[in-house]
Write a protein that holds these residues in place. Structure first.
Motif, PDB file in Angstrom:
ATOM      1  N   TYR A 130       1.747   8.353  -6.480  1.00  0.00           N
ATOM      2  CA  TYR A 130       1.553   7.152  -5.661  1.00  0.00           C
ATOM      3  C   TYR A 130       0.449   7.378  -4.631  1.00  0.00           C
ATOM      4  O   TYR A 130      -0.372   6.495  -4.393  1.00  0.00           O
ATOM      5  CB  TYR A 130       2.844   6.784  -4.921  1.00  0.00           C
ATOM      6  CG  TYR A 130       3.761   5.875  -5.684  1.00  0.00           C
ATOM      7  CD1 TYR A 130       3.324   4.638  -6.140  1.00  0.00           C
ATOM      8  CD2 TYR A 130       5.072   6.233  -5.946  1.00  0.00           C
ATOM      9  CE1 TYR A 130       4.171   3.797  -6.831  1.00  0.00           C
ATOM     10  CE2 TYR A 130       5.934   5.397  -6.641  1.00  0.00           C
ATOM     11  CZ  TYR A 130       5.471   4.183  -7.082  1.00  0.00           C
ATOM     12  OH  TYR A 130       6.304   3.346  -7.767  1.00  0.00           O
ATOM     13  N   LYS A 183      -2.821   7.185  -6.335  1.00  0.00           N
ATOM     14  CA  LYS A 183      -3.049   5.784  -6.708  1.00  0.00           C
ATOM     15  C   LYS A 183      -3.523   4.988  -5.493  1.00  0.00           C
ATOM     16  O   LYS A 183      -4.474   4.228  -5.560  1.00  0.00           O
ATOM     17  CB  LYS A 183      -1.722   5.189  -7.205  1.00  0.00           C
ATOM     18  CG  LYS A 183      -1.806   4.538  -8.571  1.00  0.00           C
ATOM     19  CD  LYS A 183      -0.474   3.903  -8.946  1.00  0.00           C
ATOM     20  CE  LYS A 183       0.444   4.856  -9.669  1.00  0.00           C
ATOM     21  NZ  LYS A 183       1.667   4.213 -10.187  1.00  0.00           N
ATOM     22  N   ARG A 184      -2.835   5.192  -4.367  1.00  0.00           N
ATOM     23  CA  ARG A 184      -3.201   4.460  -3.147  1.00  0.00           C
ATOM     24  C   ARG A 184      -4.628   4.770  -2.731  1.00  0.00           C
ATOM     25  O   ARG A 184      -5.401   3.891  -2.380  1.00  0.00           O
ATOM     26  CB  ARG A 184      -2.247   4.836  -2.000  1.00  0.00           C
ATOM     27  CG  ARG A 184      -0.930   4.119  -2.044  1.00  0.00           C
ATOM     28  CD  ARG A 184      -0.229   4.228  -0.705  1.00  0.00           C
ATOM     29  NE  ARG A 184       0.176   5.580  -0.385  1.00  0.00           N
ATOM     30  CZ  ARG A 184       1.334   6.119  -0.753  1.00  0.00           C
ATOM     31  NH1 ARG A 184       2.197   5.421  -1.454  1.00  0.00           N
ATOM     32  NH2 ARG A 184       1.633   7.354  -0.428  1.00  0.00           N
ATOM     33  N   ILE A 237      -7.090   3.139  -5.150  1.00  0.00           N
ATOM     34  CA  ILE A 237      -7.177   1.690  -4.945  1.00  0.00           C
ATOM     35  C   ILE A 237      -7.973   1.406  -3.682  1.00  0.00           C
ATOM     36  O   ILE A 237      -8.864   0.564  -3.663  1.00  0.00           O
ATOM     37  CB  ILE A 237      -5.765   1.055  -4.863  1.00  0.00           C
ATOM     38  CG1 ILE A 237      -5.082   1.107  -6.228  1.00  0.00           C
ATOM     39  CG2 ILE A 237      -5.858  -0.391  -4.366  1.00  0.00           C
ATOM     40  CD1 ILE A 237      -3.680   0.550  -6.262  1.00  0.00           C
ATOM     41  N   MET A 258       4.384  -0.098  -3.294  1.00  0.00           N
ATOM     42  CA  MET A 258       4.226   1.313  -2.947  1.00  0.00           C
ATOM     43  C   MET A 258       2.800   1.812  -3.227  1.00  0.00           C
ATOM     44  O   MET A 258       2.327   2.731  -2.586  1.00  0.00           O
ATOM     45  CB  MET A 258       5.163   2.085  -3.847  1.00  0.00           C
ATOM     46  CG  MET A 258       6.168   3.050  -3.391  1.00  0.00           C
ATOM     47  SD  MET A 258       6.353   3.697  -1.819  1.00  0.00           S
ATOM     48  CE  MET A 258       8.068   3.703  -1.579  1.00  0.00           C
ATOM     49  N   SER A 259       2.162   1.204  -4.226  1.00  0.00           N
ATOM     50  CA  SER A 259       0.813   1.649  -4.602  1.00  0.00           C
ATOM     51  C   SER A 259      -0.229   1.227  -3.580  1.00  0.00           C
ATOM     52  O   SER A 259      -1.383   1.622  -3.680  1.00  0.00           O
ATOM     53  CB  SER A 259       0.407   1.081  -5.953  1.00  0.00           C
ATOM     54  OG  SER A 259       1.421   1.221  -6.880  1.00  0.00           O
ATOM     55  N   ILE A 260       0.138   0.379  -2.640  1.00  0.00           N
ATOM     56  CA  ILE A 260      -0.820  -0.030  -1.615  1.00  0.00           C
ATOM     57  C   ILE A 260      -0.478   0.627  -0.282  1.00  0.00           C
ATOM     58  O   ILE A 260      -1.310   1.271   0.331  1.00  0.00           O
ATOM     59  CB  ILE A 260      -0.851  -1.570  -1.446  1.00  0.00           C
ATOM     60  CG1 ILE A 260      -1.109  -2.266  -2.783  1.00  0.00           C
ATOM     61  CG2 ILE A 260      -1.876  -1.985  -0.403  1.00  0.00           C
ATOM     62  CD1 ILE A 260      -2.539  -2.179  -3.289  1.00  0.00           C
TER      63      ILE A 260
END
Lengths: 210, 302
Positions: free
Chosen positions: A101, A104-105, A108, B48-50
């Motif tokens: 995660y 990924k964050r 992004i 959660m990915s942000i």
């Protein structure tokens, strides 16, 4: 997906980013990353590792080595469906799913993904709708995802959409909570300078400031 | 016994049948459910990915609301049927508890909206509540239509038993199997109980997502199951709604109804199939249910 993959096979010492591992390790419980024994249990347990370019074990090694670009641009983290098999099996109790995660964050946030790649778009749309109305509206979310990635695919999915609609399982109604302001003030409070600063001092949750 | 009920976004949409059957079953066995007032998204997976911190804050608002609404003397009990919500809320609670700095940051943010975050609340999955609180005996006593002869593959999915749940075994869960047995049916032994169904990959990286779902269905078929029992709206959706595509892609006849475990209990308790949302499924399990119900003679009261 070739176009955004890292091409370099050899990284020289001067090209490694040793701060990378600290950024990843700053998530709650992230420092366990340093205890990895490279046993490969995570890769063995992962139902998705056959499809990955680097297995979860390799990702941990690469993070520790400082291969920032290679990790951020790989396919592995996008494939992680967060099923937590690796996390529960890891003998060193490394929270691998959380690390996925975190990567990924970062990817992004920094825009390291191909154009129209559905996963970050889905995440962003989901985030926006929750931020706006407190809940996610499935129907609208799916529609937006298709419109922003591949509108043509929408036609191929109309059959499924229609069947769901007829069964009363699909609607374009906007789901929302009543006290939106209450939720907004909570979210806003987390964005104030004071809070961001206090988090930085704690060395915690740096993801929002990277 | 009463619980606060947290439906989550899916149970109001694609997973409507899960909500309908859950409410019908709890109503029949006289357990009161009260929907959490003005609940918001749990902040799971995609969110959660942000931002992780905001995801925890979203969960925390739900905790504060639950405490406010709690009428019991003890800790608030929150019933969470959706696997992703169950995990998201559990994870938030766990992390707020383990990392005091995180707790104070979130608490401070909640204060801004006059929400009070105090002690932990009890987050429970219906499998847990039915198995541990209500008990299999109550279920057995209420069975009017034992499902003799029906074979189920009990599919727990990944996010219920992993990694924070403590009511069941993380590697070989058994609660759903026991529940299915309690209503007279057979729980087939199969090793894929907690293997990932692909989650949201079926919508994003489709070929991979479909392959994962296909592995589950073909194994259940191979073991002669009549249906697959699920406890998660996304698992149910993946396994059911893409069967047509999988059939084309892998050239394999797959037709197998995918039901919620609450629908199975409901059928055995003699609840009207319409109230259980059976009409919302793509592949109706009704014929299978009815066929067995008439042929099965022996009652399961012990």
């Amino acid at each position: 997906m070739e176009e955004w993959r890292g091409w370099r096979k050899i990284s020289y010492e001067s090209e490694l980013d040793h701060l990378f591992v600290n950024e990843i390790a700053s998530i709650p419980g992230g420092d366990k990353l340093f205890t990895c024994i490279q046993c490969g249990t995570c890769s063995g347990m992962c139902p998705l590792s056959p499809y990955m370019d680097y297995t979860p074990r390799q990702i941990i090694a690469m993070i520790r080595a400082g291969l920032r670009w290679e990790v951020l641009s790989c396919y592995t983290t996008w494939l992680c469906a967060s099923c937590y098999s690796c996390t529960v099996e890891c003998p060193k109790e490394i929270k691998l799913t959380d690390i996925m995660y975190a990567v990924k964050r970062m990817a992004i946030k920094q825009g390291v993904y191909p154009k129209k790649f559905p996963i970050p778009i889905l995440a962003n749309e989901f985030f926006k709708s929750v931020e706006d109305s407190g809940r996610s509206s499935e129907g609208r979310l799916i529609l937006k995802l298709f419109l922003k990635t591949n509108p043509l695919k929408l036609f191929r999915q109309t059959g499924l959409g229609l069947s769901l609609f007829l069964k009363g399982r699909f609607s374009l109604k906007k789901e929302t909570i009543q006290r939106k302001n209450e939720l907004r003030s909570v979210i806003k409070a987390l964005e104030t300078e004071h809070m961001v600063k206090s988090r930085e001092e704690l060395g915690l949750l740096k993801e929002t400031t990277i | 016994m009463n619980y606060l009920y947290y439906p989550g976004c899916s149970l109001k949409g694609t997973g409507k049948a899960y909500e309908e059957s859950l409410l019908a079953v709890f109503d029949t066995i006289n357990v009161l459910l009260e929907e959490l007032e003005d609940w918001n998204c749990c902040g799971a997976t995609a969110y959660m990915s942000i931002s992780e911190l905001k995801a925890f804050a979203l969960s925390a608002r739900n905790f504060a609301l639950a405490e406010r609404q709690n009428r019991d003397t003890g800790t608030a009990r929150l019933l969470v049927p959706c696997a992703a919500c169950y995990l998201g809320l559990n994870k938030a609670q766990r992390y707020l508890n383990e990392y005091p700095e995180l707790f104070s940051t979130v608490k401070e943010a909640l204060d801004e909206a006059d929400l009070i975050l105090s002690g932990p609340i009890s987050i429970r999955h219906p499998l847990d509540v039915i198995y541990s609180d209500i008990g299999l005996k109550t279920i057995k006593d209420n069975v009017v239509r034992p499902l003799q002869g029906l074979k189920f593959a009990c599919y727990y999915g990944c996010q219920i038993v992993r990694p924070y749940a403590d009511f069941d075994d993380q590697f070989k869960p058994y609660t759903m199997d026991r529940i299915v047995q309690a209503v007279g049916a057979e729980a087939v032994d199969w090793p894929l109980k907690t293997r990932c169904c692909g989650g949201s990959l079926t919508g994003t990286i489709k070929d991979v997502g479909l392959r994962l779902s296909y592995i589950l269905i073909s194994e259940a078929k191979k073991r002669g199951c009549d249906m697959i029992a699920t406890a998660c709206p996304l698992c149910q959706f993946n396994l059911e709604c893409y069967q047509k595509e999988m059939r084309k892609l892998y050239r394999h006849e797959l037709d197998i109804p995918i039901v919620y475990f609450t629908q199975i209990i409901g059928m055995a308790l003699g609840i009207d199939p319409h109230k259980l949302g059976l009409h919302r499924l793509f592949m109706s399990p009704l014929t299978a249910f009815q066929m067995r119900a008439t042929s099965g003679g022996v009652h399961v009261r012990n």
